[in-house]
Scaffold this motif. Structure first.
Motif, PDB file in Angstrom:
ATOM      1  N   ASP A  12       0.810  -1.218   0.000  1.00 32.50           N
ATOM      2  CA  ASP A  12       0.000   0.000   0.000  1.00 32.50           C
ATOM      3  C   ASP A  12       0.845   1.272   0.000  1.00 32.50           C
ATOM      4  OD1 ASP A  12       1.016  -0.451   2.507  1.00 32.50           O
ATOM      5  OD2 ASP A  12      -0.793   0.161   3.587  1.00 32.50           O
ATOM      6  N   PRO A  36       0.921   1.601  -5.696  1.00 31.73           N
ATOM      7  CA  PRO A  36      -0.340   0.859  -5.784  1.00 31.73           C
ATOM      8  C   PRO A  36      -1.024   1.024  -7.138  1.00 31.73           C
ATOM      9  CG  PRO A  36      -0.181   1.998  -3.679  1.00 31.73           C
ATOM     10  CD  PRO A  36       0.952   2.494  -4.517  1.00 31.73           C
ATOM     11  N   GLU A  37      -0.677   2.088  -7.877  1.00 36.40           N
ATOM     12  CA  GLU A  37      -1.301   2.317  -9.175  1.00 36.40           C
ATOM     13  C   GLU A  37      -0.576   1.600 -10.311  1.00 36.40           C
ATOM     14  OE1 GLU A  37      -0.420   5.000  -7.156  1.00 36.40           O
ATOM     15  OE2 GLU A  37      -2.427   4.922  -6.247  1.00 36.40           O
ATOM     16  N   PRO A 230      -7.493  -5.026   1.206  1.00 35.60           N
ATOM     17  CA  PRO A 230      -6.137  -4.477   1.159  1.00 35.60           C
ATOM     18  C   PRO A 230      -5.107  -5.486   1.649  1.00 35.60           C
ATOM     19  CG  PRO A 230      -7.313  -3.604   3.054  1.00 35.60           C
ATOM     20  CD  PRO A 230      -8.317  -4.399   2.271  1.00 35.60           C
ATOM     21  N   SER A 251       0.599  -4.126  -8.099  1.00 32.44           N
ATOM     22  CA  SER A 251      -0.343  -3.009  -8.002  1.00 32.44           C
ATOM     23  C   SER A 251      -1.743  -3.556  -7.775  1.00 32.44           C
ATOM     24  CB  SER A 251      -0.307  -2.171  -9.279  1.00 32.44           C
ATOM     25  OG  SER A 251       0.981  -1.639  -9.495  1.00 32.44           O
ATOM     26  N   GLN A 252      -2.386  -3.054  -6.723  1.00 29.87           N
ATOM     27  CA  GLN A 252      -3.732  -3.496  -6.384  1.00 29.87           C
ATOM     28  C   GLN A 252      -4.774  -2.574  -6.975  1.00 29.87           C
ATOM     29  OE1 GLN A 252      -3.806  -4.012  -1.941  1.00 29.87           O
ATOM     30  NE2 GLN A 252      -4.877  -5.864  -2.536  1.00 29.87           N
ATOM     31  N   GLU A 254      -7.839  -0.150  -6.950  1.00 33.42           N
ATOM     32  CA  GLU A 254      -8.283   0.759  -5.893  1.00 33.42           C
ATOM     33  C   GLU A 254      -9.569   0.221  -5.272  1.00 33.42           C
ATOM     34  OE1 GLU A 254      -9.423   5.484  -5.213  1.00 33.42           O
ATOM     35  OE2 GLU A 254      -8.832   4.733  -7.186  1.00 33.42           O
ATOM     36  N   LYS A 256     -13.063   0.170  -3.187  1.00 33.83           N
ATOM     37  CA  LYS A 256     -14.197   1.048  -2.910  1.00 33.83           C
ATOM     38  C   LYS A 256     -14.402   1.122  -1.395  1.00 33.83           C
ATOM     39  CE  LYS A 256     -15.019   1.268  -7.340  1.00 33.83           C
ATOM     40  NZ  LYS A 256     -13.946   0.384  -7.774  1.00 33.83           N
TER      41      LYS A 256
END
Length: 460
Positions: A12, A36-37, A230, A251-252, A254, A256
């Motif tokens: 993260d 993360p992106e 997460p 990369s996770q 995003e 909600k």
């Protein structure tokens, strides 16, 4: 920029690291960005006489980079930018090259690492595990026992919540990472023991196969939790020297707001200290089924996650329907298949004489058994599966057996681009209905009884 000596590489968090990349033409400077992106690698350097870069590949299976104290293996790279600019022409022709790749994931190594599984750290595990007797045992040991991690070795107590052996794989389980912490300046002394989920394999795992093994575990936990969740850190289990270590970074998507839920769809329920939910316990034997190398439905779990992430309700509905259709498919014949086969063999020579074409007759007759087994269409298959659900538990589904025909018609209308109208609420109800049935069917593939799975549907 950061030196990578003391970085923890939490998923993260973001990291910006100087690296070097060796290609056939020499060693080039690289800037590795983990976030993360995205995971990006920008390679740059000057090209002079006797120093070339080679061809710029649009897609690479992997690239190895060297940092200050760690090595990085990047996988599934795609080139998103490249440029070669002329700097000087006289006396030598000098050019500058820049290339940027985006990678799917990275393995981070310190030392010579042989991989034998991984440990997954996430705050969601505490909700899935709940309050257990093992946690109480660790706390009591700190108060009146051996004071694990402060005055005793870290292995002075068994920190395993559960551990199962899976044939052909190794051990799967949950344990607690017992860590001592002291700070005179913060007037603090104590022990933390966050949980982690781990797979410890009997055989060495190839670097290129680590992500696939991790994704299988993530799909399992995500479905039992009820949403994406997460992940803080993925520590590779090393079979190398004591100071070697390995980490997985990716990369996770995003999350909600509703995905930061504090309860799980199907909690573990293993030796709870306090059981206030009254829910069925997750059978550990089912975990052995899921993680077995012979389990044939792993892809359906991962596809369910992909469909669940879709924002468009029609796309989710079609995806769920395809999976449910494949899991509930059954055949039913109009006629007795053995008797029919005898009659086909008897009539074949007669038809050949009548029609004069053996090839066409054989082709025609070979299709009869397939047609004979088509008595059950999709709606009938889903209905037969629905009937397996105990009557008192069907109330947890949004719709009833009377709605199955209309649900199947909606699927056909959307698939074939027919004219149709469906109110927003009705569309969501039908999507939720199919998802509920799909969850029961998925759990049934790991030997969880339909009645147990149906009991959990109200928690979706």
């Amino acid at each position: 920029m950061e030196l990578d000596r003391d970085l923890k590489f939490d998923i993260d968090k973001s990291y910006d690291i100087d690296v070097t990349v060796t290609v056939e033409g020499g060693v080039y400077f690289g800037r590795l960005k983990l976030s993360p992106e995205n995971i990006t690698l920008r390679i740059s350097g000057d090209l002079i006489q006797g120093r070339t870069f080679g061809s710029v590949e649009l897609k690479l299976d992997f690239v190895e980079c060297a940092g200050f104290s760690k090595n990085y293996l990047l996988y599934n790279l795609h080139c998103v930018y490249s440029q070669v600019a002329a700097l000087e022409f006289n006396p030598d022709y000098i050019r500058h090259i820049e290339i940027e790749y985006v990678a799917s994931y990275a393995l981070i190594f310190k030392g010579d690492v042989e991989i034998f599984g991984f440990k997954l750290f996430s705050p969601v595990l505490q909700h899935w595990i709940g309050y257990t007797e093992k946690q109480d045992e660790i706390v009591r040991d700190q108060v009146v026992g051996k004071r694990v991690g402060i005055h005793a070795p870290l292995n002075a107590i068994d920190s395993s919540e559960f551990n199962i052996t899976v044939d052909g794989l190794g051990d799967v389980g949950v344990a607690y990472n017992i860590r001592a912490s002291t700070s005179v300046f913060q007037f603090n002394v104590g022990v933390n023991f966050p949980p982690y989920f781990q797979i410890a394999t009997d055989e060495r795992v190839a670097s290129k196969d680590v992500m696939e093994l991790y994704q299988k575990a993530y799909s399992f936990l995500s479905i039992l939790h009820g949403s994406d969740f997460p992940v803080e850190r993925i520590q590779l289990i090393s079979g190398g020297p004591i100071h070697s270590e390995g980490l997985l970074y990716y990369s996770q998507p995003e999350l909600k707001r509703h995905q930061f839920r504090t309860y799980s769809f199907f909690p573990l329920g293993n030796k709870p200290r306090l059981d206030t939910s009254g829910l069925p316990k997750f059978p550990l034997d089912s975990m052995s089924v899921y993680f077995s190398p012979n389990y044939a439905f792993s892809e359906k779990w991962s596809k369910y996650l992909k469909y669940r992430r879709m924002l468009n309700v029609e796309e989710r509905f079609l995806g769920y329907f395809r999976l449910l259709e494949s899991l509930t498919f059954i055949t039913k014949g109009y006629l007795d298949p053995e008797l029919l086969d005898k009659q086909i063999k008897r009539i074949k020579p007669i038809m050949v004489r009548v029609f004069g074409s053996k090839k066409n007759v054989v082709s025609f007759l070979s299709g009869i058994p397939r047609f004979n087994n088509s008595k059950y269409n999709t709606a009938k298959c889903i209905l037969e599966f629905y009937k397996k659900i105990p009557v008192d538990l069907r109330k947890y589904l949004r719709l009833t057996d009377k709605d199955i025909e209309s649900v199947c018609k909606l699927r056909n209308d959307i698939s074939h681009a027919n004219e149709y109208f469906e109110a927003v609420d009705d569309m969501h109800d039908k999507c939720d209905f199919i998802e509920g049935l799909l969850m029961i069917a998925l759990l049934q593939t790991i030997d969880i009884p339909v009645a147990t799975a149906a009991r959990m549907i109200e928690r979706l």
